[in-house]
Motif scaffolding. Structure first.
Motif, PDB file in Angstrom:
ATOM      1  N   GLY A  26       0.793  -1.226   0.000  1.00 39.73           N
ATOM      2  CA  GLY A  26       0.000   0.000   0.000  1.00 39.73           C
ATOM      3  C   GLY A  26       0.817   1.264   0.000  1.00 39.73           C
ATOM      4  O   GLY A  26       0.530   2.207  -0.743  1.00 39.73           O
ATOM      5  N   MET A  34      -7.928   3.028  -0.196  1.00 37.87           N
ATOM      6  CA  MET A  34      -7.883   1.656   0.298  1.00 37.87           C
ATOM      7  C   MET A  34      -6.511   1.378   0.885  1.00 37.87           C
ATOM      8  O   MET A  34      -5.562   2.122   0.653  1.00 37.87           O
ATOM      9  CB  MET A  34      -8.199   0.674  -0.818  1.00 37.87           C
ATOM     10  CG  MET A  34      -7.188   0.682  -1.927  1.00 37.87           C
ATOM     11  SD  MET A  34      -7.659  -0.491  -3.187  1.00 37.87           S
ATOM     12  CE  MET A  34      -7.319   0.476  -4.634  1.00 37.87           C
ATOM     13  N   ARG A  35      -6.407   0.306   1.666  1.00 39.98           N
ATOM     14  CA  ARG A  35      -5.162  -0.045   2.336  1.00 39.98           C
ATOM     15  C   ARG A  35      -4.799  -1.494   1.965  1.00 39.98           C
ATOM     16  O   ARG A  35      -5.139  -2.432   2.674  1.00 39.98           O
ATOM     17  CB  ARG A  35      -5.358   0.105   3.835  1.00 39.98           C
ATOM     18  CG  ARG A  35      -4.111   0.063   4.638  1.00 39.98           C
ATOM     19  CD  ARG A  35      -4.461   0.401   6.094  1.00 39.98           C
ATOM     20  NE  ARG A  35      -3.313   0.321   6.925  1.00 39.98           N
ATOM     21  CZ  ARG A  35      -2.454   1.306   7.133  1.00 39.98           C
ATOM     22  NH1 ARG A  35      -2.650   2.470   6.562  1.00 39.98           N
ATOM     23  NH2 ARG A  35      -1.417   1.140   7.904  1.00 39.98           N
ATOM     24  N   PRO A  36      -4.100  -1.676   0.840  1.00 37.85           N
ATOM     25  CA  PRO A  36      -3.744  -3.033   0.410  1.00 37.85           C
ATOM     26  C   PRO A  36      -2.435  -3.521   1.028  1.00 37.85           C
ATOM     27  O   PRO A  36      -1.510  -2.740   1.271  1.00 37.85           O
ATOM     28  CB  PRO A  36      -3.606  -2.890  -1.107  1.00 37.85           C
ATOM     29  CG  PRO A  36      -3.145  -1.475  -1.304  1.00 37.85           C
ATOM     30  CD  PRO A  36      -3.774  -0.676  -0.190  1.00 37.85           C
ATOM     31  N   SER A  37      -2.393  -4.825   1.277  1.00 34.06           N
ATOM     32  CA  SER A  37      -1.156  -5.466   1.722  1.00 34.06           C
ATOM     33  C   SER A  37      -1.230  -6.943   1.348  1.00 34.06           C
ATOM     34  O   SER A  37      -2.288  -7.464   1.021  1.00 34.06           O
ATOM     35  CB  SER A  37      -0.965  -5.305   3.237  1.00 34.06           C
ATOM     36  OG  SER A  37      -2.061  -5.835   3.944  1.00 34.06           O
ATOM     37  N   GLU A  57     -12.952  -5.365   5.010  1.00 33.96           N
ATOM     38  CA  GLU A  57     -11.738  -6.016   4.494  1.00 33.96           C
ATOM     39  C   GLU A  57     -12.087  -7.056   3.435  1.00 33.96           C
ATOM     40  O   GLU A  57     -13.022  -7.834   3.599  1.00 33.96           O
ATOM     41  CB  GLU A  57     -10.950  -6.690   5.626  1.00 33.96           C
ATOM     42  CG  GLU A  57     -10.238  -5.704   6.505  1.00 33.96           C
ATOM     43  CD  GLU A  57      -9.349  -6.360   7.537  1.00 33.96           C
ATOM     44  OE1 GLU A  57      -8.277  -5.803   7.800  1.00 33.96           O
ATOM     45  OE2 GLU A  57      -9.721  -7.412   8.089  1.00 33.96           O
ATOM     46  N   TYR A  59     -10.379 -10.212   1.304  1.00 30.83           N
ATOM     47  CA  TYR A  59      -9.290 -11.187   1.334  1.00 30.83           C
ATOM     48  C   TYR A  59      -9.299 -11.981   0.032  1.00 30.83           C
ATOM     49  O   TYR A  59     -10.344 -12.498  -0.361  1.00 30.83           O
ATOM     50  CB  TYR A  59      -9.462 -12.166   2.495  1.00 30.83           C
ATOM     51  CG  TYR A  59      -9.542 -11.519   3.858  1.00 30.83           C
ATOM     52  CD1 TYR A  59      -8.391 -11.120   4.526  1.00 30.83           C
ATOM     53  CD2 TYR A  59     -10.761 -11.312   4.481  1.00 30.83           C
ATOM     54  CE1 TYR A  59      -8.461 -10.538   5.783  1.00 30.83           C
ATOM     55  CE2 TYR A  59     -10.841 -10.735   5.741  1.00 30.83           C
ATOM     56  CZ  TYR A  59      -9.689 -10.349   6.380  1.00 30.83           C
ATOM     57  OH  TYR A  59      -9.768  -9.768   7.620  1.00 30.83           O
ATOM     58  N   LEU A 106      -3.840 -11.561  -0.289  1.00 29.55           N
ATOM     59  CA  LEU A 106      -3.982 -10.136  -0.569  1.00 29.55           C
ATOM     60  C   LEU A 106      -5.113  -9.634   0.315  1.00 29.55           C
ATOM     61  O   LEU A 106      -6.211 -10.191   0.305  1.00 29.55           O
ATOM     62  CB  LEU A 106      -4.324  -9.896  -2.039  1.00 29.55           C
ATOM     63  CG  LEU A 106      -4.712  -8.461  -2.409  1.00 29.55           C
ATOM     64  CD1 LEU A 106      -3.544  -7.500  -2.211  1.00 29.55           C
ATOM     65  CD2 LEU A 106      -5.238  -8.405  -3.836  1.00 29.55           C
ATOM     66  N   VAL A 108      -7.240  -6.138   1.386  1.00 27.82           N
ATOM     67  CA  VAL A 108      -7.515  -4.752   1.052  1.00 27.82           C
ATOM     68  C   VAL A 108      -8.559  -4.235   2.033  1.00 27.82           C
ATOM     69  O   VAL A 108      -9.673  -4.762   2.098  1.00 27.82           O
ATOM     70  CB  VAL A 108      -8.034  -4.587  -0.390  1.00 27.82           C
ATOM     71  CG1 VAL A 108      -8.298  -3.127  -0.699  1.00 27.82           C
ATOM     72  CG2 VAL A 108      -7.052  -5.187  -1.391  1.00 27.82           C
ATOM     73  N   ASN A 112      -9.102   3.815   3.778  1.00 28.00           N
ATOM     74  CA  ASN A 112      -7.692   3.762   4.147  1.00 28.00           C
ATOM     75  C   ASN A 112      -7.492   4.445   5.506  1.00 28.00           C
ATOM     76  O   ASN A 112      -7.225   5.627   5.580  1.00 28.00           O
ATOM     77  CB  ASN A 112      -6.844   4.444   3.065  1.00 28.00           C
ATOM     78  CG  ASN A 112      -5.368   4.273   3.329  1.00 28.00           C
ATOM     79  OD1 ASN A 112      -4.941   3.761   4.338  1.00 28.00           O
ATOM     80  ND2 ASN A 112      -4.571   4.719   2.379  1.00 28.00           N
TER      81      ASN A 112
END
Length: 121
Positions: A26, A34-37, A57, A59, A106, A108, A112
C-alpha cells in the motif's frame, strides 16, 4: 496516473513476533482510498483475533489455504479459502485467519484508515 509493484519487492513489516509477515504494498502504491497489503503465513500461523473500527476487508488467497473464523452476533463460521477465492468481511465482525499450509493473502481494507484493528481484550 497509476502505481505498480511486485509484492516481493515491497517493504516487509513484522508484528512483534506475531503472524503474519506483512508485505506493505500500500505505501508503495500510494493508494488513497484503500489499504492493500499481502500477508505471508507459514503453515499453522494465525493473526490476532480482531475486528475493525471502520474498515471493510477484502481477502484474496494468492497461494495456499487459509481458514477464516468469522463471528457476528450469535454465530461463528469457519470459511476455508483456497487460491482465487475472495471473501469480504464487514468492520464489526470479529475475524481471524489461520494458515492450513504456507499461504499468501492479498488483504484490502477500505477506507484507508491506519491502525484500525481492535483486538479482543
Amino acid at each position: 496516473m497509476y502505481s505498480l509493484i511486485d509484492p516481493e519487492n515491497a517493504d516487509t513489516r513484522e508484528f512483534d513476533g506475531e503472524a503474519p509477515t506483512l508485505l506493505d504494498i500500500g505505501s508503495n502504491l500510494d493508494a488513497e482510498r484503500m489499504r492493500p497489503s499481502v500477508w505471508r503465513y507459514r503453515k499453522g500461523e494465525e493473526n490476532a483475533y480482531h475486528r475493525q473500527g471502520e474498515q471493510e476487508e477484502l481477502y484474496v488467497v494468492l497461494e495456499g489455504t487459509v481458514d477464516v473464523t468469522i463471528e457476528r452476533e450469535d454465530r461463528r463460521d469457519v470459511v476455508k479459502l483456497t487460491p482465487g477465492e475472495v471473501l469480504v468481511v464487514p468492520p464489526e465482525s470479529w475475524r481471524q485467519l489461520r494458515a492450513a499450509e504456507e499461504s499468501r493473502v492479498l488483504v484490502v481494507g477500505a477506507p484507508n484508515v491506519e491502525d484500525d484493528g481492535i483486538l479482543e481484550e
